[in-house]
Write a protein that holds these residues in place. Structure first.
Motif, PDB file in Angstrom:
ATOM      1  N   GLY A 130       0.754  -1.230  -0.162  1.00 40.61           N
ATOM      2  CA  GLY A 130      -0.047  -0.180  -0.090  1.00 40.61           C
ATOM      3  C   GLY A 130       0.790   1.269  -0.035  1.00 40.61           C
ATOM      4  N   GLU A 131       0.249   2.398  -0.272  1.00 40.51           N
ATOM      5  CA  GLU A 131       0.738   3.560  -0.449  1.00 40.51           C
ATOM      6  C   GLU A 131       1.554   4.011   0.737  1.00 40.51           C
ATOM      7  N   VAL A 170      -8.985   2.643   6.748  1.00 45.34           N
ATOM      8  CA  VAL A 170     -10.061   3.654   7.191  1.00 45.34           C
ATOM      9  C   VAL A 170     -11.063   2.989   8.043  1.00 45.34           C
ATOM     10  N   ASN A 171     -11.316   1.887   7.697  1.00 43.15           N
ATOM     11  CA  ASN A 171     -12.288   0.955   8.880  1.00 43.15           C
ATOM     12  C   ASN A 171     -11.645   0.408   9.765  1.00 43.15           C
ATOM     13  N   PRO A 186     -17.484  -3.558   1.578  1.00 42.85           N
ATOM     14  CA  PRO A 186     -17.538  -2.483   0.527  1.00 42.85           C
ATOM     15  C   PRO A 186     -16.668  -1.243   0.477  1.00 42.85           C
ATOM     16  N   GLU A 187     -16.460  -0.920   1.822  1.00 47.25           N
ATOM     17  CA  GLU A 187     -15.636   0.121   2.135  1.00 47.25           C
ATOM     18  C   GLU A 187     -14.024  -0.038   1.685  1.00 47.25           C
ATOM     19  N   MET A 234     -12.030   1.827  -1.609  1.00 53.28           N
ATOM     20  CA  MET A 234     -10.709   2.217  -1.234  1.00 53.28           C
ATOM     21  C   MET A 234      -9.769   2.023  -2.127  1.00 53.28           C
ATOM     22  N   ASN A 235      -9.911   0.517  -2.464  1.00 51.88           N
ATOM     23  CA  ASN A 235      -8.858  -0.109  -3.418  1.00 51.88           C
ATOM     24  C   ASN A 235      -9.208   0.042  -4.915  1.00 51.88           C
ATOM     25  N   ALA A 236     -10.469   0.618  -5.254  1.00 51.97           N
ATOM     26  CA  ALA A 236     -10.928   0.554  -6.618  1.00 51.97           C
ATOM     27  C   ALA A 236      -9.782   1.648  -7.522  1.00 51.97           C
ATOM     28  N   ARG A 237      -9.119   2.605  -6.781  1.00 53.20           N
ATOM     29  CA  ARG A 237      -8.490   3.708  -7.344  1.00 53.20           C
ATOM     30  C   ARG A 237      -7.226   2.869  -8.160  1.00 53.20           C
TER      31      ARG A 237
END
Length: 241
Positions: free
Chosen positions: A37-38, A133-134, A157-158, A162-165
């Motif tokens: 991750g970033e 974030v969750n 879903p959250e 978030m990972n859809a980008r």
């Protein structure tokens, strides 16, 4: 629990890399738990610089937290690919010393057991973590109960949003992942949790200051005896430091 707040993610990454360096140089056969991750990119950039300056990593074994189900190691959004691109290929890590779950294993239950055995045989000296974030760590999503060992998880879903980008279309985001369990994470001798940005401020407060709750999996880190939380000023905004 030690909390360190830095001006920039880059400064924080240098500090985190120095903690990893201490483990690498003080152990005959260090095992480093890695994340994707970033958030962890500044850490990997700093580790690359340390290796270029002479840090020997030839004796290091790495274990990653997780991998998407359904993505082969050669898929550009797989975590195998991420690790090769951002760390392993840059520091010359022997691939046989790097370990991630296999997201395309024909028997996912057997793959989880294989990974559990791997963790048992290679106790983790220091584990690097981000936080969703969750409140997820690894892909241990909020739930009424948390699974202790490596397991297949349905992504919320959250998390998918978030990972859809990182994908061309939201529909391309995998709906499941294999993740190291909470118990395996807590068995690491040391843990580093990193978070940067204003969007992480609320969940950092909940994880560190709002009790231990299964709906905030990162709050379980309060049970560990050696955790360092590495933040920037934005993610630390609600802590009152």
């Amino acid at each position: 629990m030690n909390i360190r707040v830095f001006r920039t993610p880059s400064d924080a990454g240098i500090y985190a890399a120095s903690m990893v360096e201490r483990v690498i140089t003080s152990s005959e056969r260090p095992v480093i738990g890695l994340a994707t991750g970033e958030t962890v990119l500044p850490v990997y950039d700093a580790l690359v610089n340390l290796v270029r300056c002479g840090l020997d990593v030839s004796h290091v074994t790495t274990l990653n937290l997780d991998e998407y189900v359904g993505l082969s190691p050669n898929h550009p959004q797989s975590y195998h690919w991420f690790m090769r691109e951002h760390l392993f290929s840059r520091i010359g890590t022997p691939m046989q010393a790097t370990h991630l779950p296999n997201g395309v294993a024909p028997d996912l239950e057997a793959e989880c057991e294989r990974y559990n055995d791997l963790i048992r045989n290679h106790p983790i000296d220091i584990q690097l973590l981000g936080i969703g974030v969750n409140g997820h760590i690894g892909f241990n999503e909020p739930s009424h109960t948390l699974i202790t060992g490596t397991h297949v998880v349905n992504l919320t879903p959250e998390t998918i949003n978030m990972n859809a980008r990182f994908f061309s279309r939201k529909d391309d985001v995998p709906r499941q992942a294999i993740t190291m369990g909470i118990q395996s994470i807590l068995q690491a001798k040391q843990i580093m949790l990193l978070a940067f940005g204003e969007h992480k401020a609320d969940i950092i407060y909940e994880a560190l200051k709002d009790g231990i709750r299964t709906d905030v999996p990162a709050s379980m880190l309060q049970l560990h005896k050696d955790v360092t939380v590495i933040l920037d000023s934005h993610s630390a905004a609600r802590l009152g430091l």
